[in-house]
Design a protein around this motif. Structure first.
Motif, short mmCIF file in Angstrom:
data_model
loop_
_atom_site.label_atom_id
_atom_site.label_comp_id
_atom_site.label_asym_id
_atom_site.label_seq_id
_atom_site.Cartn_x
_atom_site.Cartn_y
_atom_site.Cartn_z
N ILE A 66 93.15 57.96 4.68
CA ILE A 66 93.39 57.33 3.37
C ILE A 66 94.10 55.99 3.56
N ALA A 67 95.09 55.96 4.46
CA ALA A 67 95.80 54.70 4.72
C ALA A 67 94.85 53.65 5.30
N ALA A 68 94.00 54.05 6.25
CA ALA A 68 93.07 53.11 6.87
C ALA A 68 92.01 52.65 5.88
N GLY A 69 91.45 53.57 5.10
CA GLY A 69 90.42 53.21 4.14
C GLY A 69 90.94 52.30 3.04
N THR A 70 92.15 52.57 2.55
CA THR A 70 92.75 51.72 1.52
C THR A 70 92.95 50.30 2.05
N ALA A 71 93.40 50.19 3.30
CA ALA A 71 93.59 48.87 3.91
C ALA A 71 92.27 48.12 3.99
N LYS A 72 91.18 48.81 4.34
CA LYS A 72 89.88 48.16 4.42
C LYS A 72 89.42 47.65 3.04
N GLY A 73 89.62 48.48 2.03
CA GLY A 73 89.22 48.07 0.69
C GLY A 73 89.97 46.85 0.21
N LEU A 74 91.29 46.82 0.41
CA LEU A 74 92.10 45.67 -0.02
C LEU A 74 91.76 44.44 0.80
N ALA A 75 91.48 44.62 2.11
CA ALA A 75 91.10 43.48 2.94
C ALA A 75 89.80 42.86 2.45
N TYR A 76 88.86 43.70 1.98
CA TYR A 76 87.61 43.18 1.43
C TYR A 76 87.87 42.34 0.18
N LEU A 77 88.74 42.82 -0.71
CA LEU A 77 89.07 42.07 -1.93
C LEU A 77 89.72 40.73 -1.60
N HIS A 78 90.62 40.73 -0.60
CA HIS A 78 91.40 39.53 -0.29
C HIS A 78 90.61 38.48 0.47
N GLU A 79 89.70 38.90 1.36
CA GLU A 79 89.14 37.94 2.30
C GLU A 79 87.62 37.94 2.41
N GLU A 80 86.96 39.04 2.09
CA GLU A 80 85.52 39.11 2.34
C GLU A 80 84.67 38.87 1.10
N PHE A 81 85.19 39.18 -0.08
CA PHE A 81 84.44 38.97 -1.31
C PHE A 81 84.41 37.49 -1.65
N LEU A 82 83.31 37.05 -2.32
CA LEU A 82 83.15 35.63 -2.62
C LEU A 82 84.28 35.10 -3.48
N GLU A 83 84.75 35.92 -4.43
CA GLU A 83 85.88 35.54 -5.27
C GLU A 83 87.11 36.30 -4.77
N TRP A 84 88.15 35.60 -4.40
CA TRP A 84 89.35 36.29 -3.94
C TRP A 84 89.99 37.03 -5.11
N VAL A 85 90.20 38.33 -4.94
CA VAL A 85 90.77 39.15 -6.02
C VAL A 85 92.08 39.76 -5.54
N LEU A 86 93.13 39.58 -6.34
CA LEU A 86 94.40 40.26 -6.08
C LEU A 86 94.47 41.50 -6.97
N HIS A 87 94.93 42.60 -6.40
CA HIS A 87 95.03 43.83 -7.18
C HIS A 87 96.27 43.81 -8.06
N CYS A 88 97.42 43.54 -7.46
CA CYS A 88 98.70 43.40 -8.17
C CYS A 88 99.26 44.71 -8.74
N ASP A 89 98.62 45.84 -8.49
CA ASP A 89 99.18 47.12 -8.97
C ASP A 89 98.75 48.25 -8.03
N VAL A 90 98.92 48.04 -6.72
CA VAL A 90 98.57 49.07 -5.73
C VAL A 90 99.62 50.18 -5.80
N LYS A 91 99.17 51.39 -6.05
CA LYS A 91 100.06 52.56 -6.14
C LYS A 91 99.20 53.81 -6.00
N PRO A 92 99.79 54.97 -5.73
CA PRO A 92 98.99 56.19 -5.55
C PRO A 92 98.11 56.53 -6.75
N GLN A 93 98.54 56.18 -7.95
CA GLN A 93 97.74 56.48 -9.14
C GLN A 93 96.44 55.66 -9.18
#
Length: 726
Positions: free
Chosen positions: A530-557
């Motif tokens: 779960i820790a590794a997969g979450t890191a991959k998903g956030l890395a995709y949002l920050h650096e790999e997607f054409l539009e940089w997206v910040l989550h700003c509310d990362v939490k277990p929920q």
């Protein structure tokens, strides 16, 4: 607020209760900013009561100091306002230092509102021209005390009373003098979780002194909303603060031949008159102002009922407002040669059809004996115009149908390629059985479980109402719909009808990470994945997607688990999209959840992708320890006493003690795991998490670096070398 005019560093300052009985506030430099100046030979304790009163007492029960004796801008129920206390407003809505408005008892025993501005001071409530008994006040009671009771009834020793609109018990209330000079009683709405005004002292806020500053006036826009405007020929002194008023753009000569007057109908500036001159004619009032070098305008009031008039030459222009109820006008003195240029500045003023504003023209008009040609030309022009309008309407209808067909084709194409489509509100209402199956809620809205007509189970999020336009919403939704990653929740569609905004996601069988942390379903391998997969998903949002997206509310929920307990990050599309070229762009308000928010939010620093890195580190520590970040951790100090610690500080402390105590992992790891985990991987995971929660954002790794570190550890579980290069 004890130190409203001397704010301290929120991270390095502290409030201390000394053994001597003194309560002190010290800043980051260890200097005392504020203190109670109390002393006690016996031990003391500080208690916050349910009334809101903070009380310092000794063991004998003697009160040494209490906050109720030192109000700032707010009065709570049962808190006394006395001859020795006063309420002072804030400087502005965001600046909490001392403002210009005060509620206090005057020397004549009357409760008053005072404007204490940068240059002048004046009482504005009750109306200063009224004697006490006309204002319904009594000067005979010298006790000078006022109180708001728990039922919402306010009473003062000068006979002033009022009752809240929601009079009754079991409601939270507070009386506050706001930064705009109005005193309002606020009541708490438990259902809506918000404060609402249940009483206010001044119903026409434009009559509050100094609200727009010198050489400016206040107007009502809609209802009780107000607007400040500079007088013609004047400009704002401070573009961010109306209290400084306006300054002239011209030099006014004392010569009467070089001055003229500009009519501002229905505008009144009360106070600061050269004198009061009743029964003056308009010309007499005008000539009087021209003779005075310090006269910058004159007020002329004409009463139709008895034909009388009043003249008020003005030496200063303060407390101005414009109202259709005011029977007079203001004549502003301006240089003769600039008068025409300033005339364009009064477009906001409506025409006033008064007796002195109309003139009977000394001329007559005769009807032309033959106007048939004119009539024919008029009818011909109307016919041609009608034909043109019909043609334009037909062309518009054809183009509209073509556009609609094009949009349908585009939407069908998008559905065929991605499965992403637009739903109607009726479809989603039916899918959720009238929105009955609620499965979660948060700051963004409520999530319901639903079943589509093709039997797909979905999660439907009903967003809270916002002022976002449909075009802006569709633009953001189209971006979110293109995001496709195995560790990001997939959006299948959306709905936008009127103010309703809904998002349709794939349904996750095992719910959120938060719901599973306390169960035995998550073993060590699942938690690491779960820790590794979450890191991959956030890395995709920050650096790999054409539009940089910040989550700003990362939490277990916001981390969902599918049927195989693989993580999928949700709610990433609700944050503001971050443009690649706006590296230092900042958000206008804090977004996130207490305990997971990075220090940048609180310190009002520019927001970058490192806010998500910080929140991710907190989530990992919570997964490892099984302890939430806001509840605190109870540790035993050197004296054997239990004290609460923050999660991050507690883990760091245990890790630093590793040299002297080798069992530090057993002390912090979630007891549910028992000892079923790989020690090397666990140490790496904790090390990465602690790097993610560094106070300085530059010291934190990026999410792609985090994912790479965890991937390397997963591929080489025998590596015990923790020298991670960032």
């Amino acid at each position: 607020m004890a130190n409203r005019d001397q704010p301290v560093n929120g991270r390095s300052s502290k409030l201390s209760l000394l053994k001597t009985g003194n309560l002190i506030l010290s800043d980051a430099g260890k200097f005392t900013v504020w203190e109670t100046n109390t002393q006690s030979l016996s031990s003391v304790h500080l208690s916050l009561y349910n009334t809101g009163n903070l009380v310092l007492q000794n063991v004998e029960g003697v009160t040494l100091w209490e906050s109720f004796d030192f109000p700032t801008d707010t009065l709570l129920p049962r808190q006394l306002l006395t001859r020795n206390t006063r309420l002072v407003s804030s400087r502005s809505q965001t600046n909490y230092s001392s403002g210009f408005y005060k509620l206090l008892f005057d020397n004549d025993n009357i409760l008053r509102l005072l404007y204490d501005g940068l240059e002048v001071s004046s009482v504005y409530w009750p109306d200063p021209w009224l004697v006490s008994w006309d204002a319904g006040r009594s000067t005979y009671n010298s006790s000078r005390i006022a109180v708001l009771d728990t039922f919402g009834n306010f009473s003062s020793s000068d006979d002033f009373t009022f009752m809240a609109a929601d009079y009754g018990l079991n409601l939270h209330r507070r009386l506050r003098i706001d930064y705009d000079g109005n005193v309002r009683l606020y009541s708490w709405d438990e259902e809506a979780q918000t404060w609402f005004v249940s009483w206010q002292v001044i119903q026409r806020p434009c009559k509050i002194y100094g609200i727009c500053g010198a050489n400016s006036f206040c107007t009502y826009i809609v209802g009780f909303d107000r607007k400040c405007s500079c007088l013609p020929g004047y400009k704002m002194k401070n573009l961010t603060d109306w209290s400084n008023g306006c300054e002239s753009e011209f030099q006014l000569s004392c010569s009467r031949n070089e001055s003229s007057f500009l009519l501002l109908p229905r505008v009144e500036f009360f106070g600061y008159d050269y004198g009061f001159f009743p029964n003056y004619t308009f010309d007499e009032c005008k000539n009087l102002c021209l003779q005075l070098c310090n006269c910058i305008a004159f007020q002329f009031t004409f009463y139709r009922e008895d034909g009388s008039s009043d003249c008020y030459p003005k030496t200063r222009l303060l407390n101005g407002y414009r109202s259709p109820d005011f029977p007079g006008d203001l004549y502003l003195r301006l240089p003769e040669n600039n008068l025409l240029s300033y005339t364009n500045s009064i477009q906001d003023f409506k025409l006033v059809c008064s007796s002195k504003g109309t003139v009977q023209l000394d001329r007559t008009y005769k009807r032309s004996p033959d106007n048939r040609i004119v009539k024919f030309m008029l009818w011909f022009a109307c016919g041609v115009g009608g034909v043109e309008i019909i043609c334009i309407f037909l062309v518009w209808c054809l183009s509209s149908r073509t556009q609609q067909a094009s949009n349908v084709d585009k939407q069908d194409c998008l559905v065929a390629v991605t499965g992403f489509r637009r739903f109607t509100y009726a479809e989603l209402k039916k899918a959720t059985k009238d929105f009955n199956a609620e499965i979660g809620r948060g700051a963004g809205g409520i999530v319901y479980k639903g079943v589509l007509p093709d039997n797909r189970v979905v999660a439907i999020k009903l967003l809270n109402e916002s002022n976002q336009g449909e075009g802006e919403f569709l633009a953001e939704v189209s971006i979110i719909g293109r995001i496709n990653h195995i560790n990001l929740i997939e959006m299948w569609g959306y709905c936008v009808e009127g103010k309703r905004r809904l998002l349709v996601y794939e349904y996750m069988e095992h719910g959120t990470l938060s719901q599973n942390l306390s169960s035995h379903a998550l073993d060590w391998k699942k938690r690491f994945d779960i820790a590794a997969g979450t890191a991959k998903g956030l890395a995709y949002l920050h650096e790999e997607f054409l539009e940089w997206v910040l989550h700003c509310d990362v939490k277990p929920q916001n981390i969902l688990l599918d049927s195989n307990y693989q993580p999928k990050v949700a709610d990433f599309g609700l944050s503001k999209l971050q443009n690649r070229n706006l590296e230092n762009a900042s958000f206008s308000r804090i977004r996130g959840t207490r305990g997971y928010i990075a220090p940048e939010w609180v310190c009002n620093l520019p927001i970058t992708s490192k806010v998500d890195v910080y929140s991710y580190g907190i989530v990992v520590l919570e997964m490892v320890t099984g302890k939430g970040p806001t509840k605190g951790v109870h540790a035993i100090d050197s004296g054997g006493e239990t004290e609460p610690k923050r999660l991050v500080a507690w883990v760091r402390e245990k890790r630093n003690e590793a040299a002297a105590m080798t069992s530090w992992l057993e002390e912090i790891v979630d007891p549910i795991l028992e000892s079923s985990y790989e020690k090397g991987k666990m140490e790496t995971l904790i090390t990465v998490a602690l790097k993610c929660v560094e106070e300085e954002r530059e010291a934190r790794p990026s999410m792609s670096q985090v994912a790479e570190m965890l991937l390397c550890q997963e591929n080489d579980s025998h590596s015990d070398d923790l020298g991670i290069s960032l």
